[in-house]
Motif scaffolding. Structure first.
Motif, mmCIF file in Angstrom:
data_model
loop_
_atom_site.group_PDB
_atom_site.id
_atom_site.type_symbol
_atom_site.label_atom_id
_atom_site.label_comp_id
_atom_site.label_asym_id
_atom_site.label_seq_id
_atom_site.Cartn_x
_atom_site.Cartn_y
_atom_site.Cartn_z
ATOM 1 N N TYR A 193 55.341 -44.975 20.336
ATOM 2 C CA TYR A 193 54.645 -44.974 19.060
ATOM 3 C C TYR A 193 55.489 -45.574 17.944
ATOM 4 C CZ TYR A 193 52.118 -42.759 15.104
ATOM 5 O OH TYR A 193 51.423 -42.485 13.959
ATOM 6 N N GLN A 237 41.438 -32.119 12.664
ATOM 7 C CA GLN A 237 41.057 -31.111 11.673
ATOM 8 C C GLN A 237 42.243 -30.310 11.153
ATOM 9 O OE1 GLN A 237 37.820 -29.073 13.724
ATOM 10 N NE2 GLN A 237 36.388 -30.630 13.047
ATOM 11 N N SER A 263 54.692 -25.751 10.218
ATOM 12 C CA SER A 263 54.612 -27.201 9.991
ATOM 13 C C SER A 263 53.435 -27.563 9.110
ATOM 14 C CB SER A 263 54.467 -27.951 11.315
ATOM 15 O OG SER A 263 55.279 -27.378 12.286
ATOM 16 N N SER A 264 52.479 -26.662 9.005
ATOM 17 C CA SER A 264 51.301 -26.924 8.194
ATOM 18 C C SER A 264 51.502 -26.513 6.742
ATOM 19 C CB SER A 264 50.117 -26.149 8.773
ATOM 20 O OG SER A 264 50.489 -24.809 9.022
ATOM 21 N N SER A 296 41.817 -23.071 6.762
ATOM 22 C CA SER A 296 41.223 -23.382 8.059
ATOM 23 C C SER A 296 42.088 -24.330 8.897
ATOM 24 C CB SER A 296 39.819 -23.969 7.889
ATOM 25 O OG SER A 296 38.920 -23.269 8.725
ATOM 26 N N PRO A 308 48.197 -37.745 9.818
ATOM 27 C CA PRO A 308 49.232 -37.879 10.848
ATOM 28 C C PRO A 308 48.705 -38.547 12.125
ATOM 29 C CG PRO A 308 48.513 -35.594 10.694
ATOM 30 C CD PRO A 308 47.849 -36.341 9.570
ATOM 31 N N ASP A 315 39.570 -38.795 16.632
ATOM 32 C CA ASP A 315 40.993 -38.833 16.287
ATOM 33 C C ASP A 315 41.347 -37.749 15.272
ATOM 34 O OD1 ASP A 315 41.073 -40.990 17.898
ATOM 35 O OD2 ASP A 315 41.240 -42.492 16.316
ATOM 36 N N SER A 357 43.743 -42.320 20.952
ATOM 37 C CA SER A 357 42.457 -42.610 20.349
ATOM 38 C C SER A 357 41.324 -42.074 21.221
ATOM 39 C CB SER A 357 42.317 -44.111 20.174
ATOM 40 O OG SER A 357 41.234 -44.347 19.338
ATOM 41 N N GLY A 358 40.455 -41.322 20.608
ATOM 42 C CA GLY A 358 39.296 -40.823 21.333
ATOM 43 C C GLY A 358 39.553 -39.536 22.102
ATOM 44 N N TYR A 359 40.820 -39.094 22.134
ATOM 45 C CA TYR A 359 41.134 -37.880 22.877
ATOM 46 C C TYR A 359 41.391 -36.728 21.927
ATOM 47 C CZ TYR A 359 41.327 -40.448 27.197
ATOM 48 O OH TYR A 359 40.989 -41.183 28.277
ATOM 49 N N VAL A 365 48.625 -38.115 19.998
ATOM 50 C CA VAL A 365 47.172 -38.220 19.857
ATOM 51 C C VAL A 365 46.743 -39.590 20.347
ATOM 52 C CG1 VAL A 365 45.293 -38.402 18.215
ATOM 53 C CG2 VAL A 365 46.982 -36.631 17.956
ATOM 54 N N GLN A 403 33.442 -42.653 17.908
ATOM 55 C CA GLN A 403 34.736 -42.688 18.596
ATOM 56 C C GLN A 403 35.874 -42.301 17.648
ATOM 57 O OE1 GLN A 403 35.021 -43.453 21.789
ATOM 58 N NE2 GLN A 403 37.241 -43.629 22.003
ATOM 59 N N SER A 447 53.527 -35.073 17.033
ATOM 60 C CA SER A 447 52.082 -34.851 16.895
ATOM 61 C C SER A 447 51.278 -36.142 16.795
ATOM 62 C CB SER A 447 51.784 -33.948 15.718
ATOM 63 O OG SER A 447 51.878 -32.618 16.143
ATOM 64 N N PRO A 448 51.608 -37.015 15.841
ATOM 65 C CA PRO A 448 50.842 -38.268 15.791
ATOM 66 C C PRO A 448 50.983 -39.096 17.062
ATOM 67 C CG PRO A 448 52.601 -38.253 14.126
ATOM 68 C CD PRO A 448 52.523 -36.895 14.686
ATOM 69 N N SER A 508 52.277 -27.683 3.944
ATOM 70 C CA SER A 508 51.783 -28.423 2.784
ATOM 71 C C SER A 508 50.304 -28.137 2.534
ATOM 72 C CB SER A 508 51.975 -29.928 2.989
ATOM 73 O OG SER A 508 51.170 -30.383 4.048
ATOM 74 N N ILE A 509 49.658 -27.453 3.451
ATOM 75 C CA ILE A 509 48.225 -27.248 3.295
ATOM 76 C C ILE A 509 47.767 -25.807 3.545
ATOM 77 C CG2 ILE A 509 48.216 -28.789 5.346
ATOM 78 C CD1 ILE A 509 45.020 -28.146 3.828
ATOM 79 N N ASP A 560 37.755 -25.067 12.393
ATOM 80 C CA ASP A 560 39.162 -24.944 12.015
ATOM 81 C C ASP A 560 39.957 -25.986 12.814
ATOM 82 O OD1 ASP A 560 39.285 -23.931 14.568
ATOM 83 O OD2 ASP A 560 40.267 -22.051 14.029
ATOM 84 N N GLY A 561 41.270 -25.794 12.923
ATOM 85 C CA GLY A 561 42.086 -26.768 13.651
ATOM 86 C C GLY A 561 41.970 -26.647 15.164
#
Ligand code: FAD
Ligand code: SF4
Ligand code: SF4
Lengths: 420, 468
Positions: free
Chosen positions: B261, A15, B131-132, B70, A74, A12, B330-332, B328, A8, B324-325, B134-135, B30-31
């Motif tokens: 949130y 990636q 926004s990405s 990626s 995040p 979250d 949980s589980g989705y 999201v 589960q 973004s956070p 930093s990576i 990838d993302g």
């Protein structure tokens, strides 16, 4: 497999890769398999039975469990839970195939059965402290790979076990804050001095400190070894021992143990009685730096050194204690603080990682030492015994142990408070 | 044969070649979506190594997929036809600034954030700010022509590339562009390579343009009672004479999710909020925001909050960062879309998405870079619920179709990759696709560079998220 692994939680993870730049093993080993994103994906694929358990073994084994990835994530991926579920599955799989070798899970088991590894570490700690490490390292082969550890074990003197802190409840001395002290097993044996100093600092500043006889090891070693049942027993013992008292806080001086104590509720099913008891226990757990920040410490003696701070990963990423140690450091008179680059990067000690994965641990330590060298401190301040010995080792490897000292935050504060 | 290839690769790269499943599998995502397993991963660190690998690939007719960090949201670095993943993430050592020329040169694996930092140290700015950053790597940014919030004033990656070093599908090295802003010597191959998603050539070095760093910023938050006015205000602001450096919009769903949130005391009832940043000389910023305020008053918008200090400003941007956070669950799984529209059509799109949401009973929030019409409708999906996944596929398809119908585009910045290739013909038409394909075939006749991307696969007509 889906039930055993924390499948589960893997959902979250989006990636995004935000965790890559903070993961010491990714930085050191340069392979996505050794990144949080890679590890989560491996666990997910094993859960879906698209990969064999063996395929995730190396990736999981070489994780430091420092949990820097959780702080940066995040989407709040519960990486620690995913990791522990994988460690347990790997361990179970091994038990079944009876292929225990000197890799992480096996080594932990060994440690728990005959206490050899713990003793070895303890001896190491003792020695580092006593001799400043210099002679030990060259003689014992600490600079060479793993098998040499046997020599190390032989080379070391027996250790005199420390005594427990006296039970100092005194009904006539009413104080502002009541704390129960948690000494921790490793800390107890070798960092007794630090525990003593911590107690003295608190007592000098009107805190009533009580030591509980019935306390036992926090269970971190067992937990990291995937010995779930043993951890639960230890947690229950500790909860039982401390809930008898009406403490304001339960205080410890070890980043790693404190983290385990704070995660006790995770060991029990939500809604169960034990879960409730664990939550109550955990609410009171504090690191010594948090308590010291609450007090008006009389720091009168200057500590004239240039210091960097090497935070314990679990103090930061699990206990989420970032500011309080810095507060203390900034308030010590005479101490000049140098902000070391990537200070929150794990030093590679990580429990017994530096024993079972010696080479890898040294690769990570080298990254750390590069930053230490740039910062040029005369003092490294730590908050966990594992980091302490690793930093000593780092200094030794770089030939810097004559110029730079390693001290626990408590020692520095005690010095400033004129406590010895 | 695989053994042969491996030996040859190892001759060039030694231990920077992975071949075991347990190593290769981590280079198969990838993302976005999908899991593949390349045959090999090579961690190249010089132009010569890239050339050698390309030649080996040619010899064995094995596809190559370039990969940065990626973080692609469209499937760009997925090795869909297996073969070799050419990983650039470890080739990050070359980064040199020429402050007097306002130039930076970088190897492809350099992280965009490090370019920002170096420019900043010299009081300069590398403007594109995904926004990405930093990576993600500069190579990935170039290949996707990445944008970001600052796009409304400063444009996107392609506007800051002066020249590239590229290894062709045959293993030759070419230089495109140069070191000057003006350059019309021959075709503009730089712009052709930028945004080509690794399908036309492999980028081995970039020369990037810097601009003076703006002295200061100031931000306002604007609240709206209805979406139509929110949409309209975007054009109103942009025609007021002021050029904001950022304009980000959040719809009511996004706003409420952030509030749930993070509990920031946001106005839950607002239909949408717009964050507007202006930058430049600090003495004129107040005046600029005042101009915007007055222009908005003309269309009946009066809820404009201006951040008084840096701290308040950071708080406002925190709202956008937390989207973004916050969304999201949980589980989705979060599916982020990237449609981009003419500014006047934004309100229509908002309305349409609301309809689609009701119709398919889905969880959709919308936010995005309002100033350049780039919206990110985001769908939270339980990927284990087959029925829901199908409804999401339908919904995404409807959003795409409507974007094209409104004169917009499928993707503003995330690229086509595998995710959107089925819709290419819809937007470009058959001859449009053929023209692009002709370029691909001319430059990479054996289809070795990142096959399976951009161009629709025969028979594929819709988005498929399922991955079995
Ligand atoms: C949280 C998050 C936020 C994001 N925000 C934004 C945003 O604001 N704006 C935006 O535009 N995008 C955004 N993205 C998408 C993504 O970060 C960008 O597309 C980025 O440019 C990808 O860079 P990368 O290094 O990760 O490349 P990868 O994902 O590894 O690769 C992307 C493409 O580039 C190709 N490629 C990589 N290196 C080379 C090379 N040297 N030569 C040739 N081809 C190459 C690959 O084959 C692939 O097709 C976001 C992604 C995430 C996860
Ligand atoms: S930062 Fe979190 S969501 Fe992103 S890749 Fe790492 S674990 Fe996954
Ligand atoms: S716990 Fe530490 S070593 Fe393990 S994946 Fe997370 S950041 Fe990397």
């Amino acid at each position: 497999m889906i039930d055993k692994l924390d499948y589960q939680a893997t959902f979250d993870c989006v990636q995004c890769g935000y965790c890559l730049p903070v993961c010491p093993t990714y930085i050191a080993f340069k392979n996505e398999k050794h990144s949080p994103r890679g590890r989560i994906n491996l666990v997910k694929l094993v859960a879906e039975e698209k990969l064999e358990i063996a395929d995730m073994e190396e990736g999981i084994d070489l994780c430091l469990g420092c949990r820097a990835c959780e702080t940066i994530c995040p989407t709040n991926v519960r990486y620690g839970d995913i990791l522990m579920s994988a460690v347990e599955v790997i361990k179970e799989n091994k038990d079944m195939t009876l292929k225990e070798k000197g890799i992480r899970t096996g080594a932990f088991k060994l440690a728990l059965k005959n206490k050899r590894v713990i003793r070895m570490m303890n001896k190491g700690l003792y020695f580092y402290q006593k001799s400043g490490l210099s002679k030990t390292v060259s003689k014992s082969g600490l600079l060479k790979p793993l098998p040499k550890y046997n020599d190390l074990n032989k080379a070391m003197p027996d250790v005199i076990l420390s005594e427990r802190i006296t039970n100092n409840i005194n009904p006539f001395r009413k104080k502002d804050i009541q704390v129960g002290f948690f000494q921790g097993c490793i800390m107890d044996a070798f960092f007794k001095r630090i525990n003593d100093l911590a107690v003295k600092i608190m007592e000098k500043h009107d805190v009533q400190v009580t030591n509980i006889k019935k306390q036992t090891c926090c269970g971190a070693l067992q937990h990291h070894a995937g010995e779930h049942d043993m951890t639960v027993v230890q947690a229950m013992k500790n909860i039982e021992a401390y809930e008898k008292y009406d403490f304001d806080y339960i205080v410890n001086t070890i980043g790693g143990c404190g983290a385990t104590l704070r995660e006790y509720p995770k060991l029990f099913e939500e809604g169960s009685v034990w879960h409730g008891r664990a939550v109550k226990f955990t609410e009171k757990v504090r690191d010594i730096s948090e308590i010291m920040s609450m007090l008006h410490l009389e720091m009168t003696e200057p500590v004239n050194m240039n210091a960097v701070y090497q935070p314990s990963c679990h103090l930061e990423h699990v206990q989420q204690v970032f500011k309080d140690p810095m507060n203390m450091i900034n308030n010590v008179p005479g101490l000049k603080y140098i902000d070391m680059q990537d200070k929150s990067l794990c030093c590679g000690s990580a429990g017994v990682y530096n024993i079972v994965h010696f080479d890898e641990s040294m690769q990570i330590l080298d990254l750390k030492m590069r930053n230490v060298k740039t910062a040029r401190p005369t003092l490294i301040i730590t908050s966990n015994p594992g980091c302490h010995i690793q930093m000593q080792l780092g200094l030794e490897r770089e030939g810097m142990s004559d110029e730079v000292l390693v001290k626990h935050l408590v020692e520095v504060v005690a010095e400033a408070c004129n406590i010895s | 044969m695989k053994e042969d290839i491996r030996n040859k690769l190892q001759n060039v790269l030694e231990d920077r070649v992975f071949h075991k499943t347990e190593d290769c599998i981590s280079y198969g995502y990838d993302g976005s979506f999908g899991q593949h397993i390349p045959d090999f991963v090579v961690q190249v660190q010089s132009t010569e190594e890239v050339q050698s690998v390309v030649r080996i690939a040619n010899e064995f007719n094995m596809p190559i997929t370039p990969r940065g960090a990626s973080t692609s949201l469209s499937g760009g670095p997925l090795p869909v036809e297996k073969g070799i993943i050419m990983d650039f993430s470890q080739w990050d050592h070359y980064l040199e600034i020429f402050p007097e020329d306002l130039l930076i040169k970088a190897s492809p694996g350099v992280i965009t954030g490090d370019i920002h930092k170096l420019a900043d140290e010299h009081n300069l700015m590398y403007a594109p700010d995904p926004s990405s950053s930093s990576i993600c790597t500069i190579g990935g940014n170039l290949a996707e022509n990445a944008g970001g919030p600052r796009g409304v004033k400063y444009g996107v990656t392609k506007d800051y590339v002066l020249g590239l070093e590229v290894v062709t599908a045959q293993g030759e090295v070419i230089q495109t562009g140069g070191n000057t802003v003006k350059n019309v010597t021959g075709y503009d191959l730089t712009k052709l390579i930028v945004g080509s998603e690794g399908t036309l050539g492999v980028i081995t070095e970039a020369t990037l343009r810097l601009i003076p760093k703006p002295l200061a910023t100031k931000t306002a938050m604007i609240l709206f009672d209805d979406l139509y006015t929110a949409g309209k205000s975007i054009s109103t602001i942009l025609t007021s004479g002021v050029r904001p450096s950022k304009m980000e919009i959040l719809d009511n769903n996004a706003l409420n999710r952030v509030e749930d949130y993070a509990k920031l005391d946001l106005p839950r009832e607002a239909s949408a909020i717009l964050l507007v940043e202006v930058d430049g000389d600090p003495t004129i910023l107040d005046k600029e925001l005042q101009t915007i305020k007055e222009a908005l008053l003309q269309i009946g918008v009066d809820k404009v909050d201006i951040a008084e200090n840096k701290e308040d400003e950071d708080k406002l941007w925190q709202v956008r960062k937390l989207v973004s956070p916050a969304i999201v669950e949980s589980g989705y799984t979060k599916i982020s879309e990237d449609v981009t529209l003419p500014l006047s059509k934004i309100p229509d799109m908002f309305k349409k998405i609301d309809e689609i949401k009701q119709k398919h009973d889905l969880n959709i929030v919308v936010f995005g870079h309002a100033g350049d019409g780039n919206l990110h409708p985001t769908l939270n999906t339980n990927m284990r619920d087959q029925n829901e996944v199908e409804r999401v596929e339908d919904a995404v398809e409807e959003i795409f179709s409507y974007a094209v119908q409104l004169g917009g585009t499928l993707s503003g910045e995330h690229g086509i990759g595998t995710m959107k290739r089925a819709f290419m013909t819809k937007e470009l038409g058959e001859s449009g696709v053929q023209f692009q394909k002709a370029i691909k075939t001319a430059l990479d006749p054996n289809n070795l560079l990142n096959p399976g991307k951009i161009f629709p696969i025969a028979g594929e007509e819709r988005l498929v998220l399922r991955n079995e």
